[in-house]
Design a protein around this motif. Sequence first.
Motif, mmCIF file in Angstrom:
data_model
loop_
_atom_site.group_PDB
_atom_site.id
_atom_site.type_symbol
_atom_site.label_atom_id
_atom_site.label_comp_id
_atom_site.label_asym_id
_atom_site.label_seq_id
_atom_site.Cartn_x
_atom_site.Cartn_y
_atom_site.Cartn_z
ATOM 1 N N ARG A 1 0.673 -1.303 -0.064
ATOM 2 C CA ARG A 1 0.055 -0.020 -0.272
ATOM 3 C C ARG A 1 0.815 1.355 -0.008
ATOM 4 N NH1 ARG A 1 -1.105 3.669 3.864
ATOM 5 N NH2 ARG A 1 -3.067 4.683 3.789
ATOM 6 N N GLN A 2 1.968 1.141 0.801
ATOM 7 C CA GLN A 2 2.780 2.400 0.918
ATOM 8 C C GLN A 2 3.482 2.623 -0.393
ATOM 9 O OE1 GLN A 2 5.754 2.029 4.084
ATOM 10 N NE2 GLN A 2 7.073 3.486 3.079
ATOM 11 N N TYR A 3 3.815 1.684 -1.070
ATOM 12 C CA TYR A 3 4.605 1.858 -2.397
ATOM 13 C C TYR A 3 3.945 2.194 -3.410
ATOM 14 C CZ TYR A 3 8.808 -0.861 -0.581
ATOM 15 O OH TYR A 3 9.787 -1.464 0.107
ATOM 16 N N LEU A 4 2.523 1.753 -3.469
ATOM 17 C CA LEU A 4 1.384 2.084 -4.558
ATOM 18 C C LEU A 4 1.195 3.751 -4.266
ATOM 19 C CD1 LEU A 4 -0.525 -1.152 -4.881
ATOM 20 C CD2 LEU A 4 1.015 -0.115 -6.766
ATOM 21 N N ARG A 5 0.877 3.760 -3.031
ATOM 22 C CA ARG A 5 0.581 5.172 -2.449
ATOM 23 C C ARG A 5 1.570 6.213 -3.122
ATOM 24 N NH1 ARG A 5 -3.386 7.169 1.012
ATOM 25 N NH2 ARG A 5 -2.655 9.283 2.039
ATOM 26 N N THR A 6 2.737 6.018 -2.745
ATOM 27 C CA THR A 6 3.795 6.821 -3.279
ATOM 28 C C THR A 6 4.057 7.015 -4.512
ATOM 29 O OG1 THR A 6 4.900 6.323 -1.159
ATOM 30 C CG2 THR A 6 6.223 7.221 -2.811
ATOM 31 N N PHE A 7 3.807 5.626 -5.462
ATOM 32 C CA PHE A 7 4.022 6.065 -6.827
ATOM 33 C C PHE A 7 2.713 6.713 -7.422
ATOM 34 C CE2 PHE A 7 2.425 4.120 -10.738
ATOM 35 C CZ PHE A 7 3.570 4.476 -11.818
ATOM 36 N N PHE A 8 1.625 6.559 -7.162
ATOM 37 C CA PHE A 8 0.291 7.400 -7.688
ATOM 38 C C PHE A 8 0.654 8.643 -7.132
ATOM 39 C CE2 PHE A 8 -1.700 3.019 -7.637
ATOM 40 C CZ PHE A 8 -1.588 2.899 -8.988
ATOM 41 N N ALA A 9 0.945 8.924 -5.943
ATOM 42 C CA ALA A 9 1.085 10.470 -5.455
ATOM 43 C C ALA A 9 2.250 11.005 -6.619
ATOM 44 C CB ALA A 9 1.460 10.667 -4.280
ATOM 45 N N TRP A 10 2.966 10.435 -7.104
ATOM 46 C CA TRP A 10 3.992 10.937 -7.966
ATOM 47 C C TRP A 10 3.257 11.231 -9.278
ATOM 48 C CZ3 TRP A 10 5.638 8.834 -12.739
ATOM 49 C CH2 TRP A 10 6.638 9.640 -13.466
ATOM 50 N N CYS A 11 2.389 10.181 -9.814
ATOM 51 C CA CYS A 11 1.594 10.384 -11.028
ATOM 52 C C CYS A 11 0.615 11.754 -10.833
ATOM 53 C CB CYS A 11 0.860 8.895 -11.226
ATOM 54 S SG CYS A 11 1.508 7.723 -11.420
ATOM 55 N N VAL A 12 0.169 11.804 -9.804
ATOM 56 C CA VAL A 12 -0.772 13.069 -9.664
ATOM 57 C C VAL A 12 0.085 14.330 -9.806
ATOM 58 C CG1 VAL A 12 -2.326 14.535 -8.007
ATOM 59 C CG2 VAL A 12 -2.586 11.759 -8.042
ATOM 60 N N GLU A 13 1.214 14.424 -9.217
ATOM 61 C CA GLU A 13 2.277 15.535 -9.235
ATOM 62 C C GLU A 13 2.591 16.094 -10.740
ATOM 63 O OE1 GLU A 13 5.479 14.960 -6.997
ATOM 64 O OE2 GLU A 13 4.196 15.080 -4.965
ATOM 65 N N LYS B 1 -6.379 11.965 -9.509
ATOM 66 C CA LYS B 1 -6.619 11.737 -8.165
ATOM 67 C C LYS B 1 -5.889 10.478 -7.584
ATOM 68 C CE LYS B 1 -10.201 10.768 -4.448
ATOM 69 N NZ LYS B 1 -11.569 10.507 -4.513
ATOM 70 N N ASN B 2 -5.175 10.228 -6.488
ATOM 71 C CA ASN B 2 -4.528 9.003 -6.106
ATOM 72 C C ASN B 2 -5.439 8.170 -5.529
ATOM 73 O OD1 ASN B 2 -3.116 7.265 -4.693
ATOM 74 N ND2 ASN B 2 -1.511 8.606 -3.817
ATOM 75 N N PRO B 3 -5.489 6.841 -6.746
ATOM 76 C CA PRO B 3 -6.500 5.807 -6.169
ATOM 77 C C PRO B 3 -6.516 5.079 -4.943
ATOM 78 C CG PRO B 3 -5.016 5.031 -7.951
ATOM 79 C CD PRO B 3 -4.588 6.558 -7.593
ATOM 80 N N LEU B 4 -5.156 5.428 -4.263
ATOM 81 C CA LEU B 4 -5.140 4.653 -2.925
ATOM 82 C C LEU B 4 -5.751 5.524 -1.749
ATOM 83 C CD1 LEU B 4 -3.718 2.048 -2.157
ATOM 84 C CD2 LEU B 4 -3.075 2.963 -4.547
#
Length: 207
Positions: A5-17, A23-26
């Motif tokens: 969850r942590q890894y995916l959340r960080t990756f998707f946060a980068w995608c949003v930036e 939006k972050n799907p996590l």
Amino acid sequence: YNLYRQYLRTFFAWCVEEGYLSKNPLEGIKKRKNEGKPRSLELETIEKLLKSINTKTYAGLRDYCLVLFQLDTGIRPGEALQLRPPHFNLKALEASIPNSVAKTRTARTVIFSPQTGKVIQKLLATRPKDWTDDVPVFASENGMVLSVNTWGNRLASYSQKIGRKVTPYMLRHTSAIMFLRGGGHVFALQRQLGHASLVMTKRYVHL
């Protein structure tokens, strides 16, 4: 689960930036509570593990020494594998973990037993003369830093011999449990393990 969850959340946060996602799907997916399952080893397993290691070879002596060192100190494998000869004070039975090596970036000192000290001294005596103090104490055969994955694989091979799973972090957990069962104080354990707070240390008290 929480690590993924942590890894995916960080990756998707980068995608949003970067504008790839709006939006972050996590978001909204919460962490799961850690049940604190014990991962310590029984004394019988420890004895079998030590007996399965051939200390007549450099790699075997290093592995034997590293097992003892982790059991004595509870040090993280990634920290232990970076320690150099100057970090050890064999007379005082201490090892200094500098902030550049410590996971929390806070320096600390760990203590070990006289028995482990003798094995460390023996390991240092077997080092080739051309190895400088820049070569880690628990180095590979060619004097390079031993990776945590390699150390894990080494323990996995011993696990097959004794029929019981052993991992680098199981040695750390075993050290903590043995320390508390032996009457050690929780604040001393926190310092020894290098925990930034008592939150993690209290898990061992609970176990």
